[in-house]
Design a protein around this motif. Structure first.
Motif, PDB file in Angstrom:
ATOM      1  N   ILE A 112      -1.207   4.161  -9.097  1.00 27.55           N
ATOM      2  CA  ILE A 112      -0.454   2.926  -9.296  1.00 27.55           C
ATOM      3  C   ILE A 112      -1.413   1.769  -9.541  1.00 27.55           C
ATOM      4  O   ILE A 112      -2.389   1.584  -8.799  1.00 27.55           O
ATOM      5  N   PHE A 113      -1.094   0.973 -10.541  1.00 26.64           N
ATOM      6  CA  PHE A 113      -1.757  -0.314 -10.744  1.00 26.64           C
ATOM      7  C   PHE A 113      -0.693  -1.388 -10.731  1.00 26.64           C
ATOM      8  O   PHE A 113       0.328  -1.285 -11.409  1.00 26.64           O
ATOM      9  N   GLY A 114      -0.921  -2.452  -9.931  1.00 26.58           N
ATOM     10  CA  GLY A 114       0.053  -3.534  -9.918  1.00 26.58           C
ATOM     11  C   GLY A 114      -0.415  -4.706  -9.098  1.00 26.58           C
ATOM     12  O   GLY A 114      -1.577  -4.788  -8.674  1.00 26.58           O
ATOM     13  N   TYR A 115       0.509  -5.603  -8.852  1.00 27.52           N
ATOM     14  CA  TYR A 115       0.223  -6.826  -8.113  1.00 27.52           C
ATOM     15  C   TYR A 115       1.031  -6.838  -6.819  1.00 27.52           C
ATOM     16  O   TYR A 115       0.493  -6.590  -5.752  1.00 27.52           O
ATOM     17  N   ILE A 116       2.334  -7.085  -6.881  1.00 24.27           N
ATOM     18  CA  ILE A 116       3.169  -6.981  -5.674  1.00 24.27           C
ATOM     19  C   ILE A 116       3.613  -5.528  -5.541  1.00 24.27           C
ATOM     20  O   ILE A 116       4.481  -5.057  -6.272  1.00 24.27           O
ATOM     21  N   ILE A 117       2.988  -4.819  -4.605  1.00 20.19           N
ATOM     22  CA  ILE A 117       3.285  -3.411  -4.376  1.00 20.19           C
ATOM     23  C   ILE A 117       3.617  -3.220  -2.896  1.00 20.19           C
ATOM     24  O   ILE A 117       2.833  -3.606  -2.029  1.00 20.19           O
ATOM     25  N   LYS A 118       4.754  -2.595  -2.622  1.00 22.22           N
ATOM     26  CA  LYS A 118       5.173  -2.329  -1.249  1.00 22.22           C
ATOM     27  C   LYS A 118       5.440  -0.841  -1.101  1.00 22.22           C
ATOM     28  O   LYS A 118       6.342  -0.298  -1.733  1.00 22.22           O
ATOM     29  N   LEU A 119       4.621  -0.179  -0.268  1.00 25.20           N
ATOM     30  CA  LEU A 119       4.685   1.269  -0.103  1.00 25.20           C
ATOM     31  C   LEU A 119       4.956   1.606   1.355  1.00 25.20           C
ATOM     32  O   LEU A 119       4.321   1.050   2.257  1.00 25.20           O
ATOM     33  N   ASN A 120       5.868   2.542   1.588  1.00 21.79           N
ATOM     34  CA  ASN A 120       6.150   2.993   2.949  1.00 21.79           C
ATOM     35  C   ASN A 120       6.451   4.489   2.933  1.00 21.79           C
ATOM     36  O   ASN A 120       7.289   4.956   2.158  1.00 21.79           O
ATOM     37  N   TYR A 144       2.244   0.983   4.258  1.00 21.69           N
ATOM     38  CA  TYR A 144       2.578   1.413   5.609  1.00 21.69           C
ATOM     39  C   TYR A 144       2.821   2.923   5.630  1.00 21.69           C
ATOM     40  O   TYR A 144       3.486   3.476   4.746  1.00 21.69           O
ATOM     41  N   ASN A 145       2.304   3.587   6.651  1.00 18.08           N
ATOM     42  CA  ASN A 145       2.673   4.971   6.977  1.00 18.08           C
ATOM     43  C   ASN A 145       2.459   5.945   5.826  1.00 18.08           C
ATOM     44  O   ASN A 145       3.256   6.858   5.596  1.00 18.08           O
ATOM     45  N   CYS A 146       1.363   5.762   5.095  1.00 17.01           N
ATOM     46  CA  CYS A 146       1.085   6.628   3.952  1.00 17.01           C
ATOM     47  C   CYS A 146      -0.079   7.570   4.235  1.00 17.01           C
ATOM     48  O   CYS A 146      -0.954   7.279   5.062  1.00 17.01           O
ATOM     49  N   TYR A 147      -0.096   8.707   3.529  1.00 15.46           N
ATOM     50  CA  TYR A 147      -1.196   9.662   3.585  1.00 15.46           C
ATOM     51  C   TYR A 147      -1.901   9.704   2.236  1.00 15.46           C
ATOM     52  O   TYR A 147      -1.262   9.787   1.185  1.00 15.46           O
ATOM     53  N   PHE A 148      -3.227   9.661   2.300  1.00 16.87           N
ATOM     54  CA  PHE A 148      -4.083   9.785   1.119  1.00 16.87           C
ATOM     55  C   PHE A 148      -4.961  11.010   1.323  1.00 16.87           C
ATOM     56  O   PHE A 148      -5.838  11.005   2.204  1.00 16.87           O
ATOM     57  N   ILE A 149      -4.735  12.053   0.544  1.00 14.32           N
ATOM     58  CA  ILE A 149      -5.393  13.337   0.793  1.00 14.32           C
ATOM     59  C   ILE A 149      -6.014  13.873  -0.498  1.00 14.32           C
ATOM     60  O   ILE A 149      -5.349  13.956  -1.538  1.00 14.32           O
TER      61      ILE A 149
END
Length: 236
Positions: A112-120, A144-149
């Motif tokens: 993802i590329f962006g400016y206002i990004i909200k991830l949960n 919030y509450n994300c996994y990067f694997i």
């Protein structure tokens, strides 16, 4: 293309699949799927979007207001920014309960590329990029509450390269596992700027070419609570 005056005149568009394991939208490795224009409000639910290709935003270009719930993004490719999604300046991007797997961008934002990004509650796995898996530049953003694997930063540069780049916003309750920058001395985890709030983030086996794991900062003001696992040299 979705170009409706929802914000000024009311309404929205919802695209709802039967399940992300049942409803597939395939770009056949030649095209993106959605171009969402400013003033449009779009909701995507229960879809898998895969095998898309474009210059910016392999699957989606967002200039409006896009909310995504329970979707998969797989094998999408951008020759420039945003392997799966490119969200323009001034656009809003909200994503929950979704998975980004095996996406690629040649420049910024492997997923993802962006400016206002909200991830949960999202998972980012096996994505590849030269710079950042996620690039966000707005104080209203949060992860919030994300996994990067198993994400990989391929660049040899030490500039703003990391799994997650945020210039302002909040990073809370996330886990980074086996993310790497094998050709760079930059951070394999977080590059932050502006006013950042960090809390309860965990890093496991994430290293650059020098076997280091650390947070890199550009004039950032931040409060942090970060846990590292496995013995290594930490610069933070």
């Amino acid at each position: 293309m979705i170009n409706k005056a929802h914000v000024s005149q009311g309404g929205s568009i919802s695209i709802i699949g039967k399940g992300k394991d049942k409803t597939f939208i395939d770009g056949d490795s030649i095209s993106f799927i959605f171009d969402i224009k400013a003033d449009s409000i779009v909701y995507l639910h229960n879809l898998t979007i895969r095998n898309c290709k474009s210059t910016n935003g392999g699957a989606i270009i967002n200039s409006g207001n896009l909310s995504i719930n329970n979707c998969n993004f797989e094998n999408n490719y951008a020759t420039s920014y945003g392997g799966a999604i490119y969200s323009e300046y001034g656009a809003n991007l909200n994503i929950v309960n979704s998975v980004f797997n095996n996406n690629y961008a040649a420049s910024y934002g492997g997923a993802i590329f962006g400016y206002i990004i909200k991830l949960n509650n999202c998972n980012f796995t096996n994505n590849i990029v030269d710079s950042n898996i996620i690039y966000s530049s707005d104080a209203n953003s949060f992860v919030y509450n994300c996994y990067f694997i198993n994400n990989t930063i391929n660049s040899t540069s030490s500039w703003i390269y990391s799994t997650l780049y945020m210039n302002g916003g909040s990073i809370v309750n996330n886990t980074f596992i086996n993310c790497s920058a094998p050709n760079s001395d930059s951070t394999p985890i977080l590059y932050i700027g502006g006013n950042i709030y960090l809390k309860n983030n965990t890093v496991i086996n994430c290293f650059n070419k020098n076997n280091l794991s650390f947070i890199k900062s550009d004039w950032a003001n931040f409060n942090s609570n970060l846990t590292f696992f496995r013995q290594f040299n930490c610069q933070c």
